[in-house]
Design a protein around this motif. Sequence first.
Motif, PDB file in Angstrom:
ATOM      1  N   CYS A  36      -0.208 -12.870 -12.796  1.00  7.85           N
ATOM      2  CA  CYS A  36      -1.490 -12.140 -12.773  1.00  7.85           C
ATOM      3  C   CYS A  36      -1.284 -10.736 -13.339  1.00  7.85           C
ATOM      4  O   CYS A  36      -0.198 -10.399 -13.789  1.00  7.85           O
ATOM      5  N   ARG A  38      -2.004  -7.909 -11.523  1.00  7.67           N
ATOM      6  CA  ARG A  38      -1.828  -6.922 -10.454  1.00  7.67           C
ATOM      7  C   ARG A  38      -0.418  -6.337 -10.485  1.00  7.67           C
ATOM      8  O   ARG A  38       0.554  -7.094 -10.603  1.00  7.67           O
ATOM      9  N   CYS A  41       2.851  -7.418  -7.616  1.00 15.29           N
ATOM     10  CA  CYS A  41       2.419  -8.654  -6.949  1.00 15.29           C
ATOM     11  C   CYS A  41       3.659  -9.394  -6.459  1.00 15.29           C
ATOM     12  O   CYS A  41       4.579  -9.641  -7.227  1.00 15.29           O
ATOM     13  N   CYS A  44       4.231 -12.877  -8.070  1.00 12.19           N
ATOM     14  CA  CYS A  44       4.741 -12.787  -9.432  1.00 12.19           C
ATOM     15  C   CYS A  44       6.193 -12.299  -9.447  1.00 12.19           C
ATOM     16  O   CYS A  44       7.007 -12.790 -10.236  1.00 12.19           O
ATOM     17  N   HIS A  50       1.047 -17.773  -9.802  1.00  8.43           N
ATOM     18  CA  HIS A  50      -0.196 -18.272  -9.200  1.00  8.43           C
ATOM     19  C   HIS A  50      -0.585 -19.628  -9.764  1.00  8.43           C
ATOM     20  O   HIS A  50      -0.664 -19.789 -10.971  1.00  8.43           O
TER      21      HIS A  50
END
Length: 127
Positions: A36, A38, A41, A44, A50
Amino acid sequence: MLGVVKSKMVQPSLWQQLQACWPALKGSLALVHKPCIRPNCRACASGQKHPNYLLSFTQKGRRRSLYVPLAMVPIIKRALANGRRVEDLLYKTGPALLKEYRSQNPAQTGPTAPLKRSQARKRSSKS
Ligand SMILES: [Zn+2]
């Protein structure tokens, strides 16, 4: 000249089966793990990323993919199964139509007419 095919038995039955197969689609559904945007994260950073479903298909000869919302996954899976069923039904339509035509026109099927003509030509050339 070919006679008119009056399909009363096979076609409605196959048509009813096809109608029961909607929605139908062709393609493949894959579960992928994407990072992602962000910062920091945990998913990640751990490499787990994800989970996302991707629907891949061919459009105008090009391979394309679309993200599938989780709620749509069961519907897409059912549509893919229906797509395989539709393809199976379409493969059955040709033999079913020919079988039906032959049952209604027994004397007009097979290569008997052209064979007789060529045999007649051979005979006439010999004499
Ligand atoms: Zn992430």
